[in-house]
Design an enzyme around this catalytic site. Structure first.
Site, PDB file in Angstrom:
ATOM      1  N   ASP A   1      19.392 -19.194 -49.885  1.00 35.21           N
ATOM      2  CA  ASP A   1      19.629 -19.519 -51.285  1.00 35.21           C
ATOM      3  C   ASP A   1      19.961 -20.999 -51.438  1.00 35.21           C
ATOM      4  O   ASP A   1      20.722 -21.569 -50.650  1.00 35.21           O
ATOM      5  CB  ASP A   1      20.799 -18.666 -51.801  1.00 35.21           C
ATOM      6  CG  ASP A   1      21.044 -18.812 -53.278  1.00 35.21           C
ATOM      7  OD1 ASP A   1      20.134 -18.480 -54.061  1.00 35.21           O
ATOM      8  OD2 ASP A   1      22.133 -19.276 -53.651  1.00 35.21           O
TER       9      ASP A   1
ATOM     10  N   GLU B   1      14.629 -21.094 -50.270  1.00 32.95           N
ATOM     11  CA  GLU B   1      14.544 -21.238 -51.725  1.00 32.95           C
ATOM     12  C   GLU B   1      14.846 -22.708 -52.002  1.00 32.95           C
ATOM     13  O   GLU B   1      15.988 -23.114 -52.140  1.00 32.95           O
ATOM     14  CB  GLU B   1      15.558 -20.354 -52.453  1.00 32.95           C
ATOM     15  CG  GLU B   1      15.383 -20.445 -53.969  1.00 32.95           C
ATOM     16  CD  GLU B   1      16.674 -20.264 -54.765  1.00 32.95           C
ATOM     17  OE1 GLU B   1      16.586 -19.882 -55.947  1.00 32.95           O
ATOM     18  OE2 GLU B   1      17.759 -20.538 -54.225  1.00 32.95           O
TER      19      GLU B   1
END
Length: 576
Positions: free
Chosen positions: A232, A291
Site C-alpha cells: 500500500d 501500489e
C-alpha cells in the site's frame, strides 16, 4: 505456468498448489501472466451473521474463485485496527482483527486456498499505521522527549506559539496533512504528519527501527505461508529532506504530473531492494506488488527493476477512458516501460478505491456501461502480462451511487468533497459505492452475503441486485459471470493469451482496436469496437469468444474469408 509452493520456515505445513497449466513456460515466474482477484474482506462474505465480511466467509467462498479460473487472491487488510480507514489504519500487523476472525482463520484460509490451487497475497501497509499502534501511543504518552517520536514525523509548528502546521502539505483525504498534539501536561505540543487520515500517522522510514520492524512483519506472514504482498502507498515511504513546502494547493492528484516532496522519492528503491532479497530467500516464488501512483508508467517501471518489486499496478491504464487512440497509446507505452526492466505489465479496470468500470464507462446509460465493461474485460485479458480483477466485476456489478450519508464510512467523504467542504481531496469520498457487499443468492438483501435471510450487511445492497447474484447467473451463457469463466478458461488454455511481452497492431477502422498475439504456432486476433455503431471488417479468423452474447442485435461475426459486423462496444477473440 506451474504453480507449486514449498514452505521455507514455518512449522505448519503448506499444501502444494496444483499444477494448473503445464503449457506455460516453467522458466517464467508465475506472476508474469497471473490473473489475480482482489477480495475486500468486509464485503466478500459474512460467516457469522454480524453483517461484516470475515476470513471464514472468504474461505467458504474460495471454490467460487477456483471455478472462476483465477490464479491468486489478494486480500485487503484484515489486521487489528480501529477501522478508521477500513483497516488501512493498522494497530498490530501480526494480529487479525476480531471483526475478521483469528490468526487461525488466516492460516486456514491460506491452507484451503493452496489446496484449491490458489495463491494468496496479503496487503501490507508500510507508509502509516493507526494512532492506536503501540509505538505511536507511547510516543504521545511519553511526551516530546520520547525517542519513539523519531519513528514518525513529529515537528514543531510554525508561527507564534507554533500554531501553524510545519509545512503546507495536504492530506489525500482533504485538509492539512498535519495534526497538532497535546503534551502530557495539557499544553499544545508538536505536530505529526499523516498523508491520509489523522488516525494514520506516517512512519519515518529513515529510522532503522522502522525498517527492522517491517522486515520482521514480512517474515511473519511469509512463514505462515502467504505468497506475497500488495504494498500500500508504495510510493510514499520516503519524504524529501527537510520536508519542504509544495508551494501550491490542490497537491494530491494521484496521477498528477507535478512532483511533490512526499511521493515517489528515489529513496524508496533502497527499501524495496532490501525486501526483494528477503522475498528471494523463501521458496515458492513469493512476490510483492506496488501500489505506486506515479506521474508516468516509466516512473512506475523503476519499482520493478530486477532487484526490486515484481509488479506494479497500472493506474494509467485504469484511468484511461473509452477511447481507441488513448487505449492504444497507453498499451504501447505500458509495454515499452515494463519491457525496459524485463517486468510483466499489469492491467486493471477496478479496485476498492475507484468507481466500478461498469459505471465509469456508462456515460449515464447502465446498459451501455455493462456492454463496455464486458468488452473492456476481454480486451484486458488478451493483453500480455498479469491482470487484476476486483470482486463483483465478474457479476457486472455497478457502482452504488445513492447510499445515504448516514451509512457511509469512507473517511474521505467526511473530510473532503463528499460533505461539500470544498477541501481538495485525491479521494472524492465516493469509495463506499464500490465496497457494497457482494450478492451471492436469493431474492432480497443481503442476497446470501451472510448466513441469515434478511440479515444485516454493513452497507446496504440495492434491492435490484437479485438478477446479479452468483446463483442467478450460474449456468446462463449470456451472463457476465459465465463470460468471465469462459474468458479465463480460454486464457489458460490458449498459448497466445497472457504470456509474452508485445502486441502486433493490425489495420482497423477508426475507433476499432485490432491486434494479434502468436505463441506456440497459434495466433489469436483481438478486435474491440469502441464506436457507437456497428463496424464491418474482414473477419480476422474463426470467432472464439465475443463480449456480447450470440443474440446481440446486428452481430454477424462470420468466419475466415467473410466480412464480420462488429456490434458497438464489443470485443471479439478470433483464432487465425
Amino acid at each position: 505456468m506451474t504453480q507449486h509452493i514449498t514452505d521455507a520456515t514455518t512449522d505448519a505445513t503448506t499444501d502444494a498448489i496444483t499444477d494448473r497449466d503445464t503449457d506455460r513456460d516453467a522458466c517464467r515466474g508465475w506472476w508474469h501472466d497471473a490473473v489475480i482477484y482482489q477480495v475486500y474482506p468486509r464485503s466478500f462474505a459474512d460467516a457469522d451473521g454480524d453483517g461484516m465480511g470475515d476470513l471464514p466467509g472468504v474461505t467458504a467462498r474460495l471454490p467460487h474463485l477456483r471455478d472462476l479460473g483465477v490464479d491468486a487472491v489478494w486480500l485487503s487488510p484484515f489486521y487489528a485496527s480501529p477501522q478508521a480507514d477500513a483497516g488501512y489504519d493498522v494497530a498490530d500487523y501480526r494480529v487479525v482483527d476480531p471483526v475478521f476472525g483469528t490468526l487461525a482463520d488466516a492460516d486456514a484460509l491460506v491452507r484451503r486456498a493452496h489446496e484449491l490451487g490458489l495463491r494468496v497475497i496479503v496487503d501490507i501497509v508500510p507508509n502509516h499505521c493507526s494512532d492506536q499502534h503501540e509505538w505511536f501511543r507511547a510516543a504521545l504518552a511519553d511526551g516530546p522527549a520520547s525517542p519513539l517520536r523519531e519513528r514518525f514525523h513529529f515537528r514543531p509548528g510554525r508561527g507564534p506559539g507554533g500554531e501553524l502546521p510545519p509545512n503546507d502539505w495536504e492530506s489525500v483525504f482533504g485538509g492539512p496533512a498535519w495534526t497538532r498534539t497535546t503534551d502530557p501536561d495539557g499544553t499544545p505540543g508538536d505536530w505529526y504528519l499523516h498523508l491520509f487520515a489523522p488516525e494514520q500517522p506516517d512512519f519515518d522510514w529513515e529510522h532503522p527501527a522502522v525498517r527492522d520492524e517491517f522486515r520482521s512483519i514480512l517474515r511473519f506472514w511469509l512463514d505462515l505461508g502467504v505468497d506475497g504482498f500488495r504494498v500500500d502507498v508504495a510510493h510514499g515511504l520516503i519524504k524529501a529532506p527537510g520536508l519542504p513546502d509544495v508551494g501550491h494547493g490542490e497537491q494530491v492528484k494521484l496521477l498528477g504530473a507535478a512532483p511533490v516532496p512526499y511521493f515517489d522519492q528515489d529513496g524508496v528503491h533502497e527499501i524495496y531492494r532490501d525486501w526483494r532479497t528477503l522475498l528471494d530467500g523463501y521458496d515458492g516464488e513469493r512476490i510483492a506488488v506496488a501500489e505506486a501512483w506515479t506521474p508516468t508508467v516509466e516512473r512506475s517501471a523503476l519499482y520493478l527493476r530486477p532487484d526490486e518489486l515484481h509488479q506494479a499496478f497500472n493506474f494509467t491504464y485504469l484511468t484511461t477512458g473509452w477511447d481507441a487512440a488513448a487505449l492504444r497509446a497507453v498499451i504501447d507505452r505500458s509495454l515499452a516501460a515494463m519491457n525496459s526492466v524485463a517486468a510483466p505489465a499489469t492491467w486493471v479496470l477496478s479496485n476498492h478505491d475507484v468507481v466500478r468500470h461498469t459505471t465509469r464507462f456508462a456515460d449515464g446509460d447502465p446498459a451501455r456501461g455493462l456492454r463496455r465493461a464486458r468488452a473492456a474485460t476481454l480486451l484486458m485479458l488478451a493483453l500480455p502480462g498479469s491482470a487484476y480483477l476486483y470482486q463483483g466485476e465478474e457479476l457486472g456489478l455497478p457502482e452504488v451511487t445513492d447510499l445515504p450519508d448516514e451509512v457511509r464510512q469512507d473517511p474521505a467523504f467526511f473530510r473532503g468533497a463528499g460533505q461539500g467542504s470544498g477541501q481538495p481531496s485525491g479521494q472524492e469520498g465516493t469509495r463506499d459505492g464500490c465496497r457494497v457487499p457482494l450478492p451471492w443468492s436469493g431474492a432480497r438483501p443481503p442476497f446470501g452475503f451472510g448466513p441469515v435471510a434478511g440479515g444485516p450487511s454493513w452497507l446496504p445492497q440495492p434491492a435490484g441486485w437479485a438478477d446479479l447474484t452468483v446463483a442467478a447467473q450460474q449456468g446462463d451463457p449470456a451472463s457476465t459471470l459465465e463470460l468471465y469463466r469462459a474468458a479465463l478458461a480460454l486464457r489458460r488454455a490458449h498459448p497466445a493469451l497472457g504470456a509474452g511481452r508485445d502486441v502486433a497492431w493490425e489495420e482497423a477502422p477508426v475507433g476499432v482496436l485490432a491486434f494479434r498475439r502468436t505463441a506456440a504456432g497459434r495466433t489469436l486476433v483481438v478486435t474491440t469496437n469502441l464506436t457507437g455503431r456497428p463496424v464491418t471488417l474482414p473477419a480476422p479468423g474463426t470467432p472464439l469468444l465475443c463480449s456480447l452474447n450470440s443474440r446481440a442485435p446486428g452481430a454477424d461475426l462470420g468466419g475466415p474469408g467473410t466480412d464480420a459486423v462488429l456490434p458497438p462496444d464489443a470485443t471479439v477473440w478470433w483464432e487465425r
